[in-house]
Design an enzyme around this catalytic site. Structure first.
Site, PDB file in Angstrom:
ATOM      1  N   ASP A 102       1.469   3.389   1.491  1.00  0.00           N
ATOM      2  CA  ASP A 102       0.268   3.129   2.292  1.00  0.00           C
ATOM      3  C   ASP A 102       0.271   3.831   3.644  1.00  0.00           C
ATOM      4  O   ASP A 102      -0.366   3.383   4.591  1.00  0.00           O
ATOM      5  CB  ASP A 102       0.142   1.614   2.504  1.00  0.00           C
ATOM      6  CG  ASP A 102       1.469   0.993   2.934  1.00  0.00           C
ATOM      7  OD1 ASP A 102       2.285   1.725   3.528  1.00  0.00           O
ATOM      8  OD2 ASP A 102       1.694  -0.206   2.680  1.00  0.00           O
ATOM      9  N   GLU A 124       3.941   2.212  -6.025  1.00  0.00           N
ATOM     10  CA  GLU A 124       3.863   0.994  -5.194  1.00  0.00           C
ATOM     11  C   GLU A 124       2.396   0.616  -4.947  1.00  0.00           C
ATOM     12  O   GLU A 124       1.929   0.464  -3.812  1.00  0.00           O
ATOM     13  CB  GLU A 124       4.614   1.133  -3.868  1.00  0.00           C
ATOM     14  CG  GLU A 124       4.889  -0.196  -3.170  1.00  0.00           C
ATOM     15  CD  GLU A 124       5.597  -0.038  -1.826  1.00  0.00           C
ATOM     16  OE1 GLU A 124       4.959   0.372  -0.855  1.00  0.00           O
ATOM     17  OE2 GLU A 124       6.802  -0.318  -1.758  1.00  0.00           O
ATOM     18  N   GLU A 138      -2.118   0.035   7.295  1.00  0.00           N
ATOM     19  CA  GLU A 138      -1.666   0.218   5.916  1.00  0.00           C
ATOM     20  C   GLU A 138      -2.531  -0.508   4.889  1.00  0.00           C
ATOM     21  O   GLU A 138      -2.702  -0.026   3.771  1.00  0.00           O
ATOM     22  CB  GLU A 138      -0.210  -0.235   5.775  1.00  0.00           C
ATOM     23  CG  GLU A 138       0.795   0.685   6.457  1.00  0.00           C
ATOM     24  CD  GLU A 138       0.890   0.494   7.970  1.00  0.00           C
ATOM     25  OE1 GLU A 138       0.227  -0.426   8.524  1.00  0.00           O
ATOM     26  OE2 GLU A 138       1.633   1.264   8.609  1.00  0.00           O
ATOM     27  N   HIS A 219       9.115  -1.888  14.009  1.00  0.00           N
ATOM     28  CA  HIS A 219       8.326  -0.692  14.323  1.00  0.00           C
ATOM     29  C   HIS A 219       6.831  -0.865  14.139  1.00  0.00           C
ATOM     30  O   HIS A 219       6.053   0.064  14.343  1.00  0.00           O
ATOM     31  CB  HIS A 219       8.773   0.478  13.444  1.00  0.00           C
ATOM     32  CG  HIS A 219       8.390   0.325  11.996  1.00  0.00           C
ATOM     33  ND1 HIS A 219       7.138   0.668  11.525  1.00  0.00           N
ATOM     34  CD2 HIS A 219       9.059  -0.164  10.935  1.00  0.00           C
ATOM     35  CE1 HIS A 219       7.075   0.405  10.224  1.00  0.00           C
ATOM     36  NE2 HIS A 219       8.226  -0.103   9.836  1.00  0.00           N
ATOM     37  N   ARG A 221       2.964  -1.025  14.105  1.00  0.00           N
ATOM     38  CA  ARG A 221       1.927  -0.687  15.080  1.00  0.00           C
ATOM     39  C   ARG A 221       1.148  -1.918  15.539  1.00  0.00           C
ATOM     40  O   ARG A 221       0.727  -1.989  16.692  1.00  0.00           O
ATOM     41  CB  ARG A 221       0.951   0.333  14.482  1.00  0.00           C
ATOM     42  CG  ARG A 221       1.430   1.766  14.556  1.00  0.00           C
ATOM     43  CD  ARG A 221       0.415   2.726  13.974  1.00  0.00           C
ATOM     44  NE  ARG A 221       0.964   4.079  13.893  1.00  0.00           N
ATOM     45  CZ  ARG A 221       0.673   5.052  14.760  1.00  0.00           C
ATOM     46  NH1 ARG A 221      -0.157   4.840  15.737  1.00  0.00           N
ATOM     47  NH2 ARG A 221       1.219   6.249  14.623  1.00  0.00           N
ATOM     48  N   HIS A 251      13.630   2.514  15.997  1.00  0.00           N
ATOM     49  CA  HIS A 251      12.649   3.499  15.523  1.00  0.00           C
ATOM     50  C   HIS A 251      12.324   4.453  16.672  1.00  0.00           C
ATOM     51  O   HIS A 251      12.145   3.995  17.815  1.00  0.00           O
ATOM     52  CB  HIS A 251      11.404   2.736  15.060  1.00  0.00           C
ATOM     53  CG  HIS A 251      10.418   3.564  14.291  1.00  0.00           C
ATOM     54  ND1 HIS A 251       9.686   4.572  14.870  1.00  0.00           N
ATOM     55  CD2 HIS A 251      10.034   3.536  12.986  1.00  0.00           C
ATOM     56  CE1 HIS A 251       8.891   5.122  13.954  1.00  0.00           C
ATOM     57  NE2 HIS A 251       9.087   4.512  12.800  1.00  0.00           N
TER      58      HIS A 251
END
Ligand code: UD1
Ligand code: UDP
Length: 378
Positions: A102, A124, A138, A219, A221, A251
């Site tokens: 994604d 996936e 995502e 990590h 967003r 990250h």
């Protein structure tokens, strides 16, 4: 019959660390089979973290778009991806484009393929949180791919059901397992054959001898602008306990680094380290008593290894680990995170209830199944 003329040309596209980890078993499987002519295109949406995986997996890309820019924006990245991946498709003219998960790379790869009426296989497929801002972006990326794909490789029955609920044609949906389990088994076997591949944590193991290790990654967003600071505060409080040590490969996203370094640098029992390559991260999973993470992949790997995983998110598109009892959603409220960690550290029964090796995500044969599905789809 000339087998060359019947070979299918498959263009495999990925760009970030987790895509590379979950796609390398597919690359290995397809490259080993004469029915396919395989081309690998990396967007390099990630650079260093992607290259780490390419190296251990022994994959050289046929096309490298080298798109990563410091602190890149979603629109700038997506625009560059769409143009760059489209040009590669025009050069290769594949029968199939394969994307995973994604990310921006996967979404733009599927869209560029759609613009050329090239069939897309989605590895996936069908993960859904049903909240377009958790995880962001995502959830929408994978819905876009779901609208385009001709072949949906769902890791579990739950993800297959999510696709059916969106009226995806049943015959296009297949439960394959998640290739992350293939990858984890592969890297575990590599480490067993060659222990030096994962021996680089020795100094940290010596420094933290006798302490209980908690592995941390973060990590997301959607956690920028408050959530990361809250996570850092939780880690500070956990680190007040002298019996624990936290190992945190940070990250490289500057938004993550800035917060974690400001809040956590200099603490005796918190090791902020560079991203680990995959064998070393597998070693960190093995040596940790608990994983504390907002990562998708770690939610799948930790249960497979019997490690309790506390997930610093409000929702998850991977409910299988939660249902199995090996993963727990704890959000980003520091008090909640600390309470959950302390419970696992201090309550043997609570720990034992979560620490069961359980593998709802696959059996290590996902890539083989995906290969056969593409071959049989013609
Ligand atoms: C991306 C994916 C996310 C996935 C995550 C895995 C999107 C929109 N996001 O998020 O779905 O969960 O990867 O890690 O596709 N950087 C480096 N070196 C690297 C990688 C990143 O310095 O090897 C820094 C760069 O400054 C870059 C920034 O991190 O601009 C952000 O990278 P990006 O790929 O845009 O987003 P991630 O947050 O990594
Ligand atoms: N990982 C790694 N090194 C690290 C941290 C994570 O190799 O220092 C691996 C981990 O084993 C998992 C994947 O990276 O397979 C998860 O990547 P990430 O958390 O960046 O992305 P997500 O899975 O959340 O999309």
């Amino acid at each position: 019959m000339n087998s060359r003329s019947t070979r299918q040309t498959v263009l495999i596209i990925f760009g970030t660390r987790p895509e590379a980890i979950k796609m390398f078993p597919v690359v290995h499987a397809l490259r080993a089979d004469p029915r396919f002519a395989v081309k690998v295109c990396i967007s390099a949406q990630h650079r260093g973290m992607l290259d780490q995986v390419m190296e251990i997996a022994g994959i050289a890309a046929d096309f490298d778009l080298d798109l990563m820019r410091p602190d890149q924006t979603l629109d700038g990245l997506t625009a560059a991806l769409l143009t760059g991946l489209g040009q590669v498709m025009d050069a290769v003219s594949p029968d199939w484009v394969v994307v995973q998960g994604d990310t921006a790379t996967a979404m733009a790869g599927a869209l560029a393929a759609y613009y050329r009426k090239i069939r897309v296989a989605h590895v996936e497929a069908g993960l859904r949180s049903h909240n377009i801002y958790h995880p962001w972006p995502e959830e929408v990326n994978r819905k876009i791919i779901g609208a385009i794909a001709a072949l949906h490789c769902a890791p579990t029955e739950t993800s297959a059901a999510a696709l059916r609920a969106e009226n995806v044609a049943g015959e296009a949906i297949h439960v394959t397992g998640n290739t992350v389990i293939d990858a984890l088994q592969w890297v575990t076997a590599r480490i067993a054959a060659e222990p030096a591949l994962a021996a680089g944590l020795g100094a940290l193991e010596a420094r933290f001898a006798g302490r209980r290790i908690i592995g941390v990654t973060s990590h997301r967003r959607e956690n920028f602008g408050g959530g990361l600071e809250a996570i850092a505060r939780a880690i500070r409080t956990i680190a007040e306990r002298p019996d624990v040590a936290l190992i945190f490969p940070v990250h490289p996203n500057p938004n993550v680094r800035r917060v974690m370094e400001a809040e956590l640098a200099g603490l005796d029992n918190v090791a902020l380290i560079e991203p680990l390559d995959y064998p070393h991260f597998a070693r960190l999973l093995a040596m940790s008593e608990i994983m504390l993470t907002d990562s998708g992949g770690v939610q799948e790997e930790a249960p497979a290894l019997g490690k309790p995983v506390l997930v610093m998110r409000e929702t998850t598109e991977r409910p299988e680990g939660v249902v199995a009892g090996t993963a727990r959603l704890v959000g980003t409220d520091p008090a909640r995170i600390v309470t959950e960690i302390f419970t696992l550290l201090d309550d043997k029964d609570a720990y034992a209830a979560m620490a069961r090796a359980h593998n709802p995500f696959g059996d290590g044969q996902a890539a083989q199944r995906i290969m056969e599905l593409i071959a049989n789809a013609g």
